[in-house]
Scaffold this motif. Structure first.
Motif, PDB file in Angstrom:
ATOM      1  N   THR A  14      20.862 -44.176   2.298  1.00 14.77           N
ATOM      2  CA  THR A  14      21.676 -43.351   1.436  1.00 14.77           C
ATOM      3  C   THR A  14      23.160 -43.994   1.425  1.00 14.77           C
ATOM      4  OG1 THR A  14      20.738 -41.332   2.193  1.00 14.77           O
ATOM      5  CG2 THR A  14      22.843 -40.855   1.542  1.00 14.77           C
ATOM      6  N   ASP A  17      23.048 -46.783  -1.216  1.00 16.83           N
ATOM      7  CA  ASP A  17      23.092 -46.459  -2.191  1.00 16.83           C
ATOM      8  C   ASP A  17      24.539 -45.886  -2.784  1.00 16.83           C
ATOM      9  OD1 ASP A  17      20.224 -46.543  -2.553  1.00 16.83           O
ATOM     10  OD2 ASP A  17      19.791 -44.468  -2.226  1.00 16.83           O
ATOM     11  N   LEU A  18      25.028 -45.468  -1.941  1.00 15.83           N
ATOM     12  CA  LEU A  18      26.498 -44.823  -2.150  1.00 15.83           C
ATOM     13  C   LEU A  18      27.455 -46.068  -2.388  1.00 15.83           C
ATOM     14  CD1 LEU A  18      27.261 -41.893   0.144  1.00 15.83           C
ATOM     15  CD2 LEU A  18      27.276 -41.874  -2.348  1.00 15.83           C
ATOM     16  N   HIS A  20      26.365 -48.916  -3.407  1.00 19.39           N
ATOM     17  CA  HIS A  20      26.158 -49.852  -4.445  1.00 19.39           C
ATOM     18  C   HIS A  20      26.791 -48.824  -5.944  1.00 19.39           C
ATOM     19  CE1 HIS A  20      22.669 -52.083  -2.576  1.00 19.39           C
ATOM     20  NE2 HIS A  20      23.761 -53.023  -2.677  1.00 19.39           N
ATOM     21  N   ALA A  21      26.691 -47.562  -5.725  1.00 18.78           N
ATOM     22  CA  ALA A  21      27.363 -47.049  -6.820  1.00 18.78           C
ATOM     23  C   ALA A  21      28.858 -47.115  -6.863  1.00 18.78           C
ATOM     24  CB  ALA A  21      27.162 -45.462  -6.535  1.00 18.78           C
ATOM     25  N   LEU A  24      29.226 -50.541  -8.500  1.00 12.06           N
ATOM     26  CA  LEU A  24      28.656 -50.529  -9.937  1.00 12.06           C
ATOM     27  C   LEU A  24      30.109 -49.944 -10.691  1.00 12.06           C
ATOM     28  CD1 LEU A  24      27.208 -50.956 -12.477  1.00 12.06           C
ATOM     29  CD2 LEU A  24      26.999 -48.407 -12.394  1.00 12.06           C
ATOM     30  N   LEU A  25      30.783 -48.834  -9.903  1.00  9.91           N
ATOM     31  CA  LEU A  25      32.115 -48.178 -10.502  1.00  9.91           C
ATOM     32  C   LEU A  25      33.283 -49.368 -10.392  1.00  9.91           C
ATOM     33  CD1 LEU A  25      32.216 -44.793  -8.451  1.00  9.91           C
ATOM     34  CD2 LEU A  25      32.151 -45.070 -10.924  1.00  9.91           C
ATOM     35  N   ILE A  48      33.630 -41.741  -3.452  1.00 15.97           N
ATOM     36  CA  ILE A  48      32.420 -42.259  -3.005  1.00 15.97           C
ATOM     37  C   ILE A  48      32.588 -43.026  -1.604  1.00 15.97           C
ATOM     38  CG2 ILE A  48      30.571 -43.842  -3.481  1.00 15.97           C
ATOM     39  CD1 ILE A  48      30.190 -42.171  -5.725  1.00 15.97           C
ATOM     40  N   ILE A  51      32.905 -40.587   1.385  1.00  9.81           N
ATOM     41  CA  ILE A  51      31.645 -40.101   1.665  1.00  9.81           C
ATOM     42  C   ILE A  51      30.753 -40.926   2.455  1.00  9.81           C
ATOM     43  CG2 ILE A  51      29.719 -38.868   0.961  1.00  9.81           C
ATOM     44  CD1 ILE A  51      31.050 -37.791  -1.453  1.00  9.81           C
ATOM     45  N   LEU A  55      29.813 -40.653   6.230  1.00 11.45           N
ATOM     46  CA  LEU A  55      28.109 -40.519   6.629  1.00 11.45           C
ATOM     47  C   LEU A  55      28.170 -41.624   7.953  1.00 11.45           C
ATOM     48  CD1 LEU A  55      26.332 -40.059   3.142  1.00 11.45           C
ATOM     49  CD2 LEU A  55      26.577 -38.538   5.194  1.00 11.45           C
ATOM     50  N   PHE A 238      23.750 -54.472  -7.018  1.00  7.06           N
ATOM     51  CA  PHE A 238      23.666 -53.109  -6.592  1.00  7.06           C
ATOM     52  C   PHE A 238      22.089 -53.272  -6.311  1.00  7.06           C
ATOM     53  CE2 PHE A 238      25.713 -53.659 -10.792  1.00  7.06           C
ATOM     54  CZ  PHE A 238      27.014 -53.697  -9.865  1.00  7.06           C
ATOM     55  N   GLY A 239      21.801 -53.976  -4.997  1.00  8.99           N
ATOM     56  CA  GLY A 239      20.415 -54.321  -4.656  1.00  8.99           C
ATOM     57  C   GLY A 239      20.129 -55.910  -5.053  1.00  8.99           C
ATOM     58  N   ASN A 279      15.937 -54.474   1.201  1.00  9.52           N
ATOM     59  CA  ASN A 279      16.535 -53.830   0.188  1.00  9.52           C
ATOM     60  C   ASN A 279      16.908 -52.512   0.702  1.00  9.52           C
ATOM     61  OD1 ASN A 279      17.662 -54.251  -2.409  1.00  9.52           O
ATOM     62  ND2 ASN A 279      15.766 -53.373  -3.665  1.00  9.52           N
ATOM     63  N   ARG A 280      17.957 -51.825   0.323  1.00  9.40           N
ATOM     64  CA  ARG A 280      18.566 -50.537   0.904  1.00  9.40           C
ATOM     65  C   ARG A 280      18.809 -50.492   2.244  1.00  9.40           C
ATOM     66  NH1 ARG A 280      15.757 -45.529  -0.642  1.00  9.40           N
ATOM     67  NH2 ARG A 280      17.572 -44.502  -1.218  1.00  9.40           N
TER      68      ARG A 280
ATOM     69  N   LEU B  18      31.176 -37.168  -7.877  1.00 10.55           N
ATOM     70  CA  LEU B  18      29.842 -37.691  -7.647  1.00 10.55           C
ATOM     71  C   LEU B  18      29.029 -37.578  -9.106  1.00 10.55           C
ATOM     72  CD1 LEU B  18      29.056 -35.976  -4.187  1.00 10.55           C
ATOM     73  CD2 LEU B  18      29.146 -38.576  -4.902  1.00 10.55           C
ATOM     74  N   LEU B  24      27.645 -42.748 -14.791  1.00 11.15           N
ATOM     75  CA  LEU B  24      28.051 -44.067 -15.068  1.00 11.15           C
ATOM     76  C   LEU B  24      26.783 -44.987 -14.569  1.00 11.15           C
ATOM     77  CD1 LEU B  24      30.030 -46.415 -15.881  1.00 11.15           C
ATOM     78  CD2 LEU B  24      30.477 -46.598 -13.490  1.00 11.15           C
ATOM     79  N   LEU B  25      26.262 -44.464 -13.317  1.00  3.58           N
ATOM     80  CA  LEU B  25      24.919 -45.026 -13.191  1.00  3.58           C
ATOM     81  C   LEU B  25      23.957 -44.999 -14.396  1.00  3.58           C
ATOM     82  CD1 LEU B  25      24.544 -43.976  -9.575  1.00  3.58           C
ATOM     83  CD2 LEU B  25      24.967 -46.475 -10.338  1.00  3.58           C
ATOM     84  N   THR B  40      15.677 -49.685  -8.261  1.00  2.00           N
ATOM     85  CA  THR B  40      16.782 -49.591  -7.141  1.00  2.00           C
ATOM     86  C   THR B  40      17.585 -48.220  -7.780  1.00  2.00           C
ATOM     87  OG1 THR B  40      16.483 -51.932  -7.038  1.00  2.00           O
ATOM     88  CG2 THR B  40      18.433 -50.787  -5.777  1.00  2.00           C
ATOM     89  N   GLU B  43      16.829 -45.121  -7.305  1.00  2.00           N
ATOM     90  CA  GLU B  43      17.031 -44.427  -5.816  1.00  2.00           C
ATOM     91  C   GLU B  43      18.560 -44.101  -5.767  1.00  2.00           C
ATOM     92  OE1 GLU B  43      14.702 -44.117  -3.266  1.00  2.00           O
ATOM     93  OE2 GLU B  43      13.548 -46.051  -3.473  1.00  2.00           O
ATOM     94  N   GLN B  44      19.298 -44.834  -6.526  1.00  3.08           N
ATOM     95  CA  GLN B  44      20.846 -44.657  -6.436  1.00  3.08           C
ATOM     96  C   GLN B  44      21.252 -43.464  -6.893  1.00  3.08           C
ATOM     97  OE1 GLN B  44      21.849 -48.155  -8.294  1.00  3.08           O
ATOM     98  NE2 GLN B  44      21.789 -49.496  -6.405  1.00  3.08           N
ATOM     99  N   THR B  47      20.067 -40.479  -4.808  1.00  2.00           N
ATOM    100  CA  THR B  47      20.861 -40.083  -3.778  1.00  2.00           C
ATOM    101  C   THR B  47      22.208 -39.305  -4.132  1.00  2.00           C
ATOM    102  OG1 THR B  47      20.027 -42.136  -2.531  1.00  2.00           O
ATOM    103  CG2 THR B  47      22.314 -41.444  -2.073  1.00  2.00           C
ATOM    104  N   ILE B  48      22.702 -39.730  -5.270  1.00  2.00           N
ATOM    105  CA  ILE B  48      23.889 -39.249  -5.632  1.00  2.00           C
ATOM    106  C   ILE B  48      23.772 -37.914  -5.938  1.00  2.00           C
ATOM    107  CG2 ILE B  48      25.790 -39.293  -7.096  1.00  2.00           C
ATOM    108  CD1 ILE B  48      26.350 -42.057  -6.144  1.00  2.00           C
ATOM    109  N   ARG B  50      21.225 -35.822  -5.200  1.00  2.00           N
ATOM    110  CA  ARG B  50      20.816 -35.185  -3.884  1.00  2.00           C
ATOM    111  C   ARG B  50      22.227 -34.737  -2.937  1.00  2.00           C
ATOM    112  NH1 ARG B  50      20.564 -36.703   1.149  1.00  2.00           N
ATOM    113  NH2 ARG B  50      20.346 -38.929   0.620  1.00  2.00           N
ATOM    114  N   ILE B  51      23.186 -35.574  -2.939  1.00  2.00           N
ATOM    115  CA  ILE B  51      24.378 -35.258  -2.040  1.00  2.00           C
ATOM    116  C   ILE B  51      25.417 -34.391  -3.022  1.00  2.00           C
ATOM    117  CG2 ILE B  51      26.700 -36.249  -1.492  1.00  2.00           C
ATOM    118  CD1 ILE B  51      24.902 -38.781  -0.713  1.00  2.00           C
TER     119      ILE B  51
END
Lengths: 497, 497
Positions: A14, A17-18, A20-21, A24-25, A48, A51, A55, A238-239, A279-280, B18, B24-25, B40, B43-44, B47-48, B50-51
């Protein structure tokens, strides 16, 4: 225990993933985002990151770590390494109090803006009070993080886990002894204009196409990557299945985009070749900045500026850019791409003098940290060292002490990793060639599979599973060693000059 | 209370950040991402999402809402509306149990894949069992969400809050009575080939450049936006200051990219003109799909397919594309862009027949929901209605009942918002023109400031502050009304045919 391990994996995935998000931003911000989006994007990134940080540093991480007895796991298993890696980072991340981190963000943001202005105006005095605050905070940071011998150790470890100040100093001493005399000798010879072929009419689209051809042969998987334009070239991912590079093109100068592309491709090859099982997970990334840089520098310099490489590619390059290259033979071109010219700006430095720029910065960082050098005296100290190591002196602070962004970002201890990368690039390459002497011949045929294969097997696939020292020892049979690199530089540039 | 309000704002801003990161993703996935990144990225995104969902449906939201007495706030204040909006969405989001949502995700993912295959093979039987599950789940969803009169109300409200089934049926009855005879009359006339000028040599780069010129005149702020290519055009945003559109170009057909660009620009103008105070709040977005569509359809059709618009732009268009347009005068071109041709595919439908495609789908959705129609009988029912409303029959299910993605995504109740958008586009435009008759003259000069200004003042700036019904009443003095739209269609196409 296996349930706790599963939960820990999911928890860390998790967080990954955050991150990697957030990656990307950032990528989007630097390559695609309309200008107006800047302030909202800053909020999104802050959210992001917050959080993700909450976590990771929250009690769930510790609880899950404590529920797993790492001694029950085979010590070299991915699982055991995941846990020790996570525990180390967890403990480190909880050493900096929230107030310190918040202050750090504020100081960096402000100092970053002031630095940009100060550099534009070449006015060190503007930046000085901010840098003074930063040096104080860096000192505090080192104390908070803790160290055995030298406060600089704590900073180095942010980027190169396991590296000590003494180790770094010894390494640079060897480099200094082995390369400063040659660099000064070449500086004294004056500029003979041998890099002229690299300047001329190099249309951007053709540069891009040629660069792409090389990266395909290197083994960069375009199905899991892409290339964009940005002011400062970088590689991000991003992975392992989405690893992107960026480039800056100059239509009148071949070198920056071409070698920049090869450099970033080296970083990309690292990330693309990490084994899928990681990965992840937090192990699914290069193990340190230095080891990462060993790959980028290898593909850029040892391979990309070698005779065998150009024996294969030069005909195509010449056909692609007939105007500037029609009267330039292979040997002349080879000498052009290996021009040594002491320069004021680090990012434009050649292979031989690059490390001297780093040496200078490391020495200044240590002196500032130890209180032996005052920030007010920094410009003078900078200029003196430039004269000693490179035989030149900046005309102003913009092309001197103000040139790099790192200090405004509080990134002390970062610079040495560039040179670690250079040192490791030769140590690793030599080991691969000793094992597979056919690598040179393959290169002459535009093939790089054996070289990449050896790197994948010994370095890349492991991600962060092994610490840098351990990884290098496993791959080459000995610890990091500057000797092969010094020999490489002396041989290559001794012949060329 | 003011402290709780501040905390609620911050909490909702985090969620908004979020959601924008997820946006953006998705944008990246559809416009930039290398193919290999797909799994991947999934998954990202999961995750976003879900949070974000956990944060919103968590007890913190309810606790903060309960700590604020909305009766203490002026009823039309942003704050009061923020709270009632949030409470409504909170209550709605907690009505669907986690297991239902999880099952929904699984069923949609699977049905989506099967639908793609089924459409490619034109094999409804493949898709049938999945659609049966979906219809069952949609029925269950309606019960879980609750409704006053008709289960379809609950579904409509997912996209168009406040809209009832009875209202929608009455609206479509009026449209049916007012336009089916005209559509059938035109269908009976046969194709006179008047859209020929739109086909020919339309180089992509020139299309893009021309489209951009129009969007600049419309008032799309390129400093807060950008345009990319994607298989299916869309508009997305990450706050009001970063609103992006995408386009699909066909180098031999002008219409899709040009009118697609104007359509997405209409959506973009909505988001860019929401007042800055609503940024990072849940009110900082268009209030409903229907109202959103009113803007896209207005700029695409009422403006972009009008004579005054082309009086200004046609000279430039003709100069840009001399080859296909040299012998086409303004009037001929105007008739070309307003060709009515009953077609099998909704997304290619003209202004007049578009709503009949929607009508058909809504009637089928209601019949399925009520159990009056079995999924197995759907293809036959589809084809019968196509004949009744459009006078044509699909040759196979790929160009019939399998053409849309919506049902595989469980999006029942979505289709009517397209027609709501058309209806509102004329109601709003007529109101603006009644107030500012100079709008037509401005259009002839390529100016759109008064029209956009009226929309901004009355619709756009408010974001989701007002419910659709309330917003339309405030802007036009009366509830949603199909009469102006029917009159618009009859007048425009009565003259043209």
């Amino acid at each position: 225990m296996s349930q706790a391990l599963e939960q820990l994996r999911e928890h860390l995935a998790t967080i990954r993933d955050l991150n990697h998000a957030a990656g990307l931003l950032s990528w989007d911000q630097r390559t695609q985002m309309p200008r107006g989006g800047a302030s909202t994007r800053a909020e999104q990134l802050a959210t992001i990151s917050r959080i993700s940080h909450e976590l990771f540093t929250g009690e769930k991480t510790l609880k899950l770590l404590d529920a797993i007895n790492v001694a029950d796991l085979p010590p070299d298993s991915d699982e055991a390494r995941l846990i020790s890696h996570t525990r180390y980072n967890y403990e480190r991340s909880t050493k900096l109090p929230a107030e310190f981190i918040a202050k750090q963000s504020r100081v960096r943001a402000l100092a970053g803006n002031v630095w940009e202005d100060a550099r534009a105006k070449s006015d060190f005095a503007m930046f000085q009070p901010h840098l003074e605050t930063i040096v104080d905070m860096v000192r505090e940071q080192a104390e908070l993080l803790g160290y055995d011998e030298h406060p600089y150790d704590a900073l180095l470890n942010s980027y190169e886990r396991g590296l000590t100040t003494n180790q770094a100093i010894a390494l640079f001493d060897e480099l200094k002894a082995g390369t400063v005399p040659l660099a000064l000798k070449i500086a004294a010879m004056g500029d003979d204009g041998r890099d002229a072929p690299l300047h001329g009419n190099y249309p951007e689209a053709l540069q891009e196409e040629f660069g792409k051809k090389v990266t395909v042969r290197y083994g960069y998987d375009w199905n899991r990557g892409r290339q964009d334009r940005s002011t400062h070239p970088f590689c991000t991912n991003f992975g392992r299945d989405d690893v992107r590079i960026t480039t800056r093109f100059n239509p009148n100068w071949l070198a920056p985009a071409l070698f920049g592309t090869l450099h970033e491709t080296g970083h990309a090859l690292y990330e693309q070749n990490i084994k899928p099982e990681l990965n992840r997970t937090p192990l699914g990334r290069g193990t340190s900045l230095g080891v990462h840089e060993s790959q980028s520098r290898m593909w850029e310099n040892i391979v990309g500026r070698s005779r065998p490489f150009w024996e294969f590619f030069y005909g195509d390059l010449q056909a692609t850019f007939p105007e500037p290259l029609v009267n330039v033979d292979l040997e002349k071109f080879y000498r052009a791409v290996n021009t040594v010219k002491p320069s004021l700006i680090r990012v434009e430095a050649d292979e031989l003098t690059y490390n001297l720029h780093i040496l200078l910065r490391m020495e200044l960082e240590i002196a500032l940290l130890e209180g032996k050098l005052k920030v007010a005296d920094l410009p003078e100290a900078w200029n003196a060292k430039m004269q000693t190591y490179l035989g030149i002196t900046p005309a102003n602070d913009a092309e001197g002490v103000l040139q790099d962004i790192h200090w405004s970002g509080m990134m002390f201890g970062y610079f040495p990793t560039y040179t670690i990368g250079n040192v490791l690039s030769v140590q690793l390459f030599d080991t691969a060639v000793a094992k597979h002497p056919e690598i040179w011949d393959e290169m002459r045929r535009g093939e790089f599979g054996t070289l990449l294969g050896w790197m994948r097997e010994n370095i890349l696939q492991h991600g962060s599973k092994f610490l840098p020292n351990e990884l290098i020892k496993r791959a080459t049979g000995r610890p990091m060693d500057a000797a092969p690199y010094v020999k490489y530089l002396q041989t290559k540039f001794g012949e060329l000059y």
